[in-house]
Motif scaffolding. Sequence first.
Motif, mmCIF file in Angstrom:
data_model
loop_
_atom_site.group_PDB
_atom_site.id
_atom_site.type_symbol
_atom_site.label_atom_id
_atom_site.label_comp_id
_atom_site.label_asym_id
_atom_site.label_seq_id
_atom_site.Cartn_x
_atom_site.Cartn_y
_atom_site.Cartn_z
ATOM 1 N N VAL A 91 -25.226 55.359 -48.383
ATOM 2 C CA VAL A 91 -25.423 55.412 -49.836
ATOM 3 C C VAL A 91 -24.522 54.350 -50.444
ATOM 4 N N ASP A 92 -25.126 53.437 -51.182
ATOM 5 C CA ASP A 92 -24.317 52.331 -51.723
ATOM 6 C C ASP A 92 -24.801 51.906 -53.091
ATOM 7 N N ARG A 93 -23.847 51.660 -53.943
ATOM 8 C CA ARG A 93 -24.138 50.903 -55.160
ATOM 9 C C ARG A 93 -23.190 49.721 -55.177
ATOM 10 N N HIS A 94 -23.739 48.521 -55.342
ATOM 11 C CA HIS A 94 -22.889 47.331 -55.392
ATOM 12 C C HIS A 94 -22.121 47.321 -56.706
ATOM 13 N N LEU A 95 -20.872 47.718 -56.661
ATOM 14 C CA LEU A 95 -20.058 47.691 -57.876
ATOM 15 C C LEU A 95 -19.469 46.291 -58.031
ATOM 16 N N PRO A 96 -19.207 45.876 -59.272
ATOM 17 C CA PRO A 96 -18.630 44.538 -59.457
ATOM 18 C C PRO A 96 -17.307 44.443 -58.703
ATOM 19 N N ARG A 108 -17.148 44.018 -55.328
ATOM 20 C CA ARG A 108 -17.329 44.379 -53.913
ATOM 21 C C ARG A 108 -16.702 43.283 -53.035
ATOM 22 N N ALA A 109 -15.814 43.691 -52.142
ATOM 23 C CA ALA A 109 -15.000 42.696 -51.422
ATOM 24 C C ALA A 109 -15.820 41.819 -50.486
ATOM 25 N N THR A 110 -16.797 42.423 -49.822
ATOM 26 C CA THR A 110 -17.536 41.662 -48.806
ATOM 27 C C THR A 110 -18.211 40.434 -49.422
ATOM 28 N N SER A 111 -18.752 40.597 -50.632
ATOM 29 C CA SER A 111 -19.452 39.469 -51.269
ATOM 30 C C SER A 111 -18.469 38.432 -51.794
ATOM 31 N N GLY A 115 -14.400 35.054 -45.479
ATOM 32 C CA GLY A 115 -14.985 35.115 -44.134
ATOM 33 C C GLY A 115 -14.091 34.536 -43.057
ATOM 34 N N GLY A 116 -12.801 34.432 -43.348
ATOM 35 C CA GLY A 116 -11.882 33.891 -42.336
ATOM 36 C C GLY A 116 -11.634 34.899 -41.226
ATOM 37 N N LEU A 117 -11.691 34.415 -39.996
ATOM 38 C CA LEU A 117 -11.341 35.264 -38.835
ATOM 39 C C LEU A 117 -9.993 34.763 -38.341
ATOM 40 N N LEU A 141 -24.764 56.053 -56.253
ATOM 41 C CA LEU A 141 -23.338 56.341 -56.074
ATOM 42 C C LEU A 141 -23.166 57.711 -55.457
ATOM 43 N N VAL A 142 -22.265 57.838 -54.522
ATOM 44 C CA VAL A 142 -21.815 59.179 -54.126
ATOM 45 C C VAL A 142 -20.833 59.615 -55.217
ATOM 46 N N ASP A 143 -21.235 60.607 -56.004
ATOM 47 C CA ASP A 143 -20.371 61.053 -57.098
ATOM 48 C C ASP A 143 -19.305 62.019 -56.608
ATOM 49 N N GLY A 168 -9.497 47.831 -45.656
ATOM 50 C CA GLY A 168 -9.560 46.565 -44.904
ATOM 51 C C GLY A 168 -8.686 45.466 -45.493
ATOM 52 N N PHE A 169 -8.239 45.636 -46.703
ATOM 53 C CA PHE A 169 -7.367 44.698 -47.421
ATOM 54 C C PHE A 169 -7.795 43.242 -47.192
ATOM 55 N N ARG A 170 -6.888 42.374 -46.686
ATOM 56 C CA ARG A 170 -7.263 40.962 -46.571
ATOM 57 C C ARG A 170 -7.787 40.604 -45.179
#
Length: 395
Positions: free
Chosen positions: A34-39, A41-44, A48-50, A202-204, A357-359
């Motif tokens: 269950v997902d809502r893309h909230l403003p 969102r870290a992944t977006s 992408g540094g490994l 959203l999971v409320d 997941g932080f940085r």
Amino acid sequence: MTSRGVDVVIAGGGVVGHATAWELARRDIEVLIVDRHLPGRATSASAGGLWPVGEAVGLGCGVIYQATRTGSDSGDAVPASLPAVFRDFLVESNRRFPELAGELEDLTGVDIELDSGPGLLFLMQTARQQAVVDNIARGLPEGFVLEILSPEEVGELEPAVCREIVGGALLPGEDQVNPMMLAEAYKRAALVNGARFQNDRLVDEILRENDRVVGVRMGEETVACGHVVNAAGAWAGQLAATAGITLPVEPVRGQVVLTQALPPLIASCLSTSSCYLAQKRHGEILVGSTTEHVGFDTGVTEEGIRGLCRGAVGAVPALADVGVKRVWAGLRPGTPDEMPILGPVAGVDGYVNVAGGFRTGIVAAPLMARVTAQAIVGETPDVAIAPYRAERFEE
Ligand SMILES: Cc1cc2nc3c(=O)[nH]c(=O)nc-3n(C[C@H](O)[C@H](O)[C@H](O)COP(=O)(O)OP(=O)(O)OC[C@H]3O[C@@H](n4cnc5c(N)ncnc54)[C@H](O)[C@@H]3O)c2cc1C
């Protein structure tokens, strides 16, 4: 309305939620994401540094963080190191990327754009930084490589880099991916293995009966389940609170600048005490990133963007004449000790964290997801999750 139950509900569809969904679905667990893309969102928002060792010894985003925290603009801030156990976790997660890239592409057709260049190259701009790096190099255990380069060697490797440096610290094998493609590949892989998605929901509330989680509520609808996995990124603390669980996850804003597409200019991922730079597959150079505690504010600031541009031009002078394509900000899921929060919580059966997941949430995602799935199905985890349990904050 109560929907038919599932084995596991995953709340949050960033890279971590999608990766966990795949790891569960491929083990024949019935999963609903269950997902809502909230403003924010870290992944977006991510670079992408490994950079497992770079981040662990503080020569990736950590050195920028430290400079911000100490208010040092001399470039002499001494970065803090992450615990060795987490460094090894990151290294192990990173080690899996080449095989993972192939596996995900075979399964989904999505290329995660894993780019293996020379590595992460920290530009040493002062003698003090050189001393700090020498110290870091001495402290690395056998098997870890940190090459100290002279200014001439840096120039040979990266001709576009400025000449006013005292040297470079190269961490080979520290690469990059496209974080959005990684999340998309995981999502499609989960779908191929039978996971279901509820997008824009959203999971409320996480529903509890005494000491057991029994489902989730989304608006008027409830879904019964055996486990709820909290993969809600910077919002994980808020979600946990609906089940009476305290989870110290705080948003840490990162502002980013993306240049227009350029011919190949830098081969390594570069870092300095004011920014890092990575040229992406289509030629844009991504310049990151501030680390700010400003709550859920996802705005960009003139000061933040200017600071990144100044740092980028200081490292690669040719960028002075290059246009900016886009700027943005994202919210890292930060934790007090900068390590993720994984696994079940004592006294609340059926509740599982895969948060914080932080940085390093992109590089850590494969192993975060895998050990989470293993904990749920009762397999022995590839690495111990004890150091990452939420209970560590109660001690
Ligand atoms: C600027 C920046 C640069 C970064 N660079 C790097 C890097 O180079 N390398 C690296 O390893 N890491 C990097 N990171 C960190 C990394 O991006 C994050 O740690 C990682 O993306 C976290 O993923 P996530 O899935 O936990 O969170 P997110 O990607 O934020 O996903 C959480 C999802 O849950 C949704 N959600 C929240 N609450 C609910 C709810 N109640 N119900 C349903 N959905 C909900 C959100 O909207 C979101 O879609 C960076 C982060 C930032 C911001």
